[in-house]
Design a protein around this motif. Structure first.
Motif, PDB file in Angstrom:
ATOM      1  N   LEU A  56       0.826  -1.211   0.000  1.00 31.70           N
ATOM      2  CA  LEU A  56       0.000   0.000   0.000  1.00 31.70           C
ATOM      3  C   LEU A  56       0.861   1.261   0.000  1.00 31.70           C
ATOM      4  CD1 LEU A  56      -2.851  -1.015   2.469  1.00 31.70           C
ATOM      5  CD2 LEU A  56      -3.008  -0.736  -0.007  1.00 31.70           C
ATOM      6  N   GLY A  57       1.927   1.261   0.793  1.00 32.74           N
ATOM      7  CA  GLY A  57       2.832   2.407   0.797  1.00 32.74           C
ATOM      8  C   GLY A  57       3.480   2.621  -0.559  1.00 32.74           C
ATOM      9  N   GLY A  58       3.930   1.529  -1.184  1.00 37.05           N
ATOM     10  CA  GLY A  58       4.513   1.636  -2.515  1.00 37.05           C
ATOM     11  C   GLY A  58       3.507   2.106  -3.554  1.00 37.05           C
ATOM     12  N   TRP A  59       2.280   1.625  -3.441  1.00 33.27           N
ATOM     13  CA  TRP A  59       1.221   2.042  -4.363  1.00 33.27           C
ATOM     14  C   TRP A  59       0.949   3.541  -4.233  1.00 33.27           C
ATOM     15  CZ3 TRP A  59      -4.615   1.541  -3.382  1.00 33.27           C
ATOM     16  CH2 TRP A  59      -5.335   1.838  -4.530  1.00 33.27           C
ATOM     17  N   LEU A  60       0.886   4.022  -2.997  1.00 36.14           N
ATOM     18  CA  LEU A  60       0.666   5.453  -2.792  1.00 36.14           C
ATOM     19  C   LEU A  60       1.829   6.266  -3.354  1.00 36.14           C
ATOM     20  CD1 LEU A  60      -0.848   5.459   0.805  1.00 36.14           C
ATOM     21  CD2 LEU A  60      -2.010   6.082  -1.310  1.00 36.14           C
ATOM     22  N   GLY A  61       3.057   5.785  -3.158  1.00 34.42           N
ATOM     23  CA  GLY A  61       4.215   6.485  -3.705  1.00 34.42           C
ATOM     24  C   GLY A  61       4.173   6.534  -5.226  1.00 34.42           C
ATOM     25  N   ARG A  62       3.823   5.430  -5.864  1.00 30.32           N
ATOM     26  CA  ARG A  62       3.711   5.393  -7.331  1.00 30.32           C
ATOM     27  C   ARG A  62       2.573   6.268  -7.834  1.00 30.32           C
ATOM     28  NH1 ARG A  62       6.374   2.063 -10.515  1.00 30.32           N
ATOM     29  NH2 ARG A  62       4.686   1.939 -12.029  1.00 30.32           N
ATOM     30  N   ALA A  63       1.532   6.415  -7.015  1.00 29.67           N
ATOM     31  CA  ALA A  63       0.378   7.233  -7.415  1.00 29.67           C
ATOM     32  C   ALA A  63       0.649   8.721  -7.272  1.00 29.67           C
ATOM     33  CB  ALA A  63      -0.843   6.844  -6.594  1.00 29.67           C
ATOM     34  N   GLY A  64       1.800   9.066  -6.704  1.00 32.68           N
ATOM     35  CA  GLY A  64       2.152  10.477  -6.576  1.00 32.68           C
ATOM     36  C   GLY A  64       1.820  11.095  -5.230  1.00 32.68           C
ATOM     37  N   VAL A  65       1.414  10.293  -4.277  1.00 38.10           N
ATOM     38  CA  VAL A  65       1.147  10.804  -2.929  1.00 38.10           C
ATOM     39  C   VAL A  65       2.487  11.012  -2.236  1.00 38.10           C
ATOM     40  CG1 VAL A  65       0.076  10.282  -0.702  1.00 38.10           C
ATOM     41  CG2 VAL A  65      -1.060   9.605  -2.813  1.00 38.10           C
ATOM     42  N   PRO A  66       2.717  12.193  -1.662  1.00 40.86           N
ATOM     43  CA  PRO A  66       3.979  12.417  -0.951  1.00 40.86           C
ATOM     44  C   PRO A  66       4.151  11.412   0.191  1.00 40.86           C
ATOM     45  CG  PRO A  66       2.809  14.486  -1.256  1.00 40.86           C
ATOM     46  CD  PRO A  66       1.876  13.389  -1.675  1.00 40.86           C
ATOM     47  N   PRO A  67       5.373  10.925   0.414  1.00 40.46           N
ATOM     48  CA  PRO A  67       5.602   9.913   1.451  1.00 40.46           C
ATOM     49  C   PRO A  67       5.118  10.322   2.838  1.00 40.46           C
ATOM     50  CG  PRO A  67       7.499  10.039   0.020  1.00 40.46           C
ATOM     51  CD  PRO A  67       6.582  11.158  -0.384  1.00 40.46           C
ATOM     52  N   TRP A  68       5.238  11.592   3.188  1.00 39.64           N
ATOM     53  CA  TRP A  68       4.787  12.012   4.515  1.00 39.64           C
ATOM     54  C   TRP A  68       3.263  11.955   4.623  1.00 39.64           C
ATOM     55  CZ3 TRP A  68       1.740  16.348   4.476  1.00 39.64           C
ATOM     56  CH2 TRP A  68       1.807  17.155   3.350  1.00 39.64           C
ATOM     57  N   GLN A  69       2.551  11.983   3.500  1.00 43.01           N
ATOM     58  CA  GLN A  69       1.096  11.805   3.529  1.00 43.01           C
ATOM     59  C   GLN A  69       0.714  10.322   3.481  1.00 43.01           C
ATOM     60  OE1 GLN A  69      -0.467  14.080   0.277  1.00 43.01           O
ATOM     61  NE2 GLN A  69      -0.572  15.969   1.478  1.00 43.01           N
ATOM     62  N   ALA A  70       1.592   9.501   2.940  1.00 50.09           N
ATOM     63  CA  ALA A  70       1.309   8.063   2.867  1.00 50.09           C
ATOM     64  C   ALA A  70       1.344   7.422   4.248  1.00 50.09           C
ATOM     65  CB  ALA A  70       2.313   7.375   1.942  1.00 50.09           C
ATOM     66  N   MET A  71       2.170   7.971   5.144  1.00 44.24           N
ATOM     67  CA  MET A  71       2.270   7.387   6.493  1.00 44.24           C
ATOM     68  C   MET A  71       0.921   7.302   7.194  1.00 44.24           C
ATOM     69  SD  MET A  71       5.789   8.495   8.389  1.00 44.24           S
ATOM     70  CE  MET A  71       5.165  10.101   8.737  1.00 44.24           C
ATOM     71  N   PRO A  72       0.190   8.419   7.368  1.00 44.57           N
ATOM     72  CA  PRO A  72      -1.094   8.286   8.072  1.00 44.57           C
ATOM     73  C   PRO A  72      -2.144   7.527   7.263  1.00 44.57           C
ATOM     74  CG  PRO A  72      -0.786  10.545   7.328  1.00 44.57           C
ATOM     75  CD  PRO A  72       0.505   9.812   7.060  1.00 44.57           C
ATOM     76  N   LEU A  73      -2.049   7.578   5.934  1.00 43.12           N
ATOM     77  CA  LEU A  73      -3.023   6.845   5.126  1.00 43.12           C
ATOM     78  C   LEU A  73      -2.878   5.340   5.299  1.00 43.12           C
ATOM     79  CD1 LEU A  73      -2.944   8.925   1.828  1.00 43.12           C
ATOM     80  CD2 LEU A  73      -4.801   8.815   3.493  1.00 43.12           C
ATOM     81  N   VAL A  74      -1.646   4.863   5.421  1.00 41.67           N
ATOM     82  CA  VAL A  74      -1.405   3.432   5.541  1.00 41.67           C
ATOM     83  C   VAL A  74      -1.440   2.981   6.997  1.00 41.67           C
ATOM     84  CG1 VAL A  74       0.283   1.595   5.146  1.00 41.67           C
ATOM     85  CG2 VAL A  74      -0.112   3.319   3.391  1.00 41.67           C
ATOM     86  N   ALA A  75      -0.801   3.728   7.879  1.00 45.70           N
ATOM     87  CA  ALA A  75      -0.651   3.282   9.273  1.00 45.70           C
ATOM     88  C   ALA A  75      -1.731   3.816  10.206  1.00 45.70           C
ATOM     89  CB  ALA A  75       0.717   3.693   9.803  1.00 45.70           C
ATOM     90  N   GLY A  76      -2.503   4.789   9.790  1.00 49.91           N
ATOM     91  CA  GLY A  76      -3.467   5.432  10.679  1.00 49.91           C
ATOM     92  C   GLY A  76      -4.573   4.511  11.181  1.00 49.91           C
ATOM     93  N   VAL A  77      -5.259   3.852  10.275  1.00 48.13           N
ATOM     94  CA  VAL A  77      -6.382   2.989  10.670  1.00 48.13           C
ATOM     95  C   VAL A  77      -5.899   1.778  11.474  1.00 48.13           C
ATOM     96  CG1 VAL A  77      -8.282   1.563   9.827  1.00 48.13           C
ATOM     97  CG2 VAL A  77      -7.860   3.794   8.797  1.00 48.13           C
ATOM     98  N   PRO A  78      -4.840   1.057  11.018  1.00 50.96           N
ATOM     99  CA  PRO A  78      -4.373  -0.052  11.854  1.00 50.96           C
ATOM    100  C   PRO A  78      -3.895   0.404  13.237  1.00 50.96           C
ATOM    101  CG  PRO A  78      -3.493  -0.276   9.653  1.00 50.96           C
ATOM    102  CD  PRO A  78      -4.154   1.062   9.723  1.00 50.96           C
ATOM    103  N   SER A  79      -3.281   1.568  13.306  1.00 50.27           N
ATOM    104  CA  SER A  79      -2.834   2.081  14.597  1.00 50.27           C
ATOM    105  C   SER A  79      -4.017   2.386  15.514  1.00 50.27           C
ATOM    106  CB  SER A  79      -1.997   3.345  14.394  1.00 50.27           C
ATOM    107  OG  SER A  79      -1.636   3.898  15.623  1.00 50.27           O
ATOM    108  N   ALA A  80      -5.063   2.966  14.964  1.00 49.88           N
ATOM    109  CA  ALA A  80      -6.261   3.253  15.757  1.00 49.88           C
ATOM    110  C   ALA A  80      -6.939   1.961  16.213  1.00 49.88           C
ATOM    111  CB  ALA A  80      -7.229   4.112  14.948  1.00 49.88           C
TER     112      ALA A  80
END
Length: 124
Positions: A56-80
């Motif tokens: 998912l992190g790699g997919w977001l990076g390839r899609a053009g999402v900045p890495p600092w925005q990919a962190m909460p998108l990928v880790a936010g829900v599992p962390s909660a």
């Protein structure tokens, strides 16, 4: 594709957590009356979960999402979800869960960040 990735990544990360990681993470005896406890978390499930987060992190990076925005998108829900699990299942003795939650959240966020950097680098 970027909008699709930002919407689907948290949903897929949360779904993979719910499917692979047990809700009650406390150690328990394997058989009634036993003194030796075991964890309900399976090694293969953790490996698959980590692979899902990396993809998912790699997919977001390839899609053009900045890495600092990919962190909460990928880790936010599992962390909660992990925090909710820890808060709803109190340990009967010492409570290491707050420290464990911080450690696992940092690991998930760093994995997502590194995968997003790798995904972004593969596009260039």
């Amino acid at each position: 594709m970027r909008t699709l990735a930002t919407v689907l990544a948290p949903v897929l990360a949360g779904a993979s957590y719910l499917l692979l990681i047990p809700w009650d993470l406390r150690n328990r005896p394997e058989h009634p009356g036993e003194l030796i406890e075991t964890t309900p978390v399976r090694t293969w499930a953790v490996i698959v979960f980590v692979l899902v987060l990396l993809v998912l992190g790699g997919w977001l990076g390839r899609a053009g999402v900045p890495p600092w925005q990919a962190m909460p998108l990928v880790a936010g829900v599992p962390s909660a979800l992990l925090l909710a699990s820890y808060l709803t299942h109190r340990a009967p003795d010492a409570n290491p869960w707050p420290l464990a939650w911080v450690c696992f959240t940092v690991l998930m966020a760093v994995a997502a960040l590194l995968a997003a950097f790798a995904g972004r680098a593969s596009v260039r």
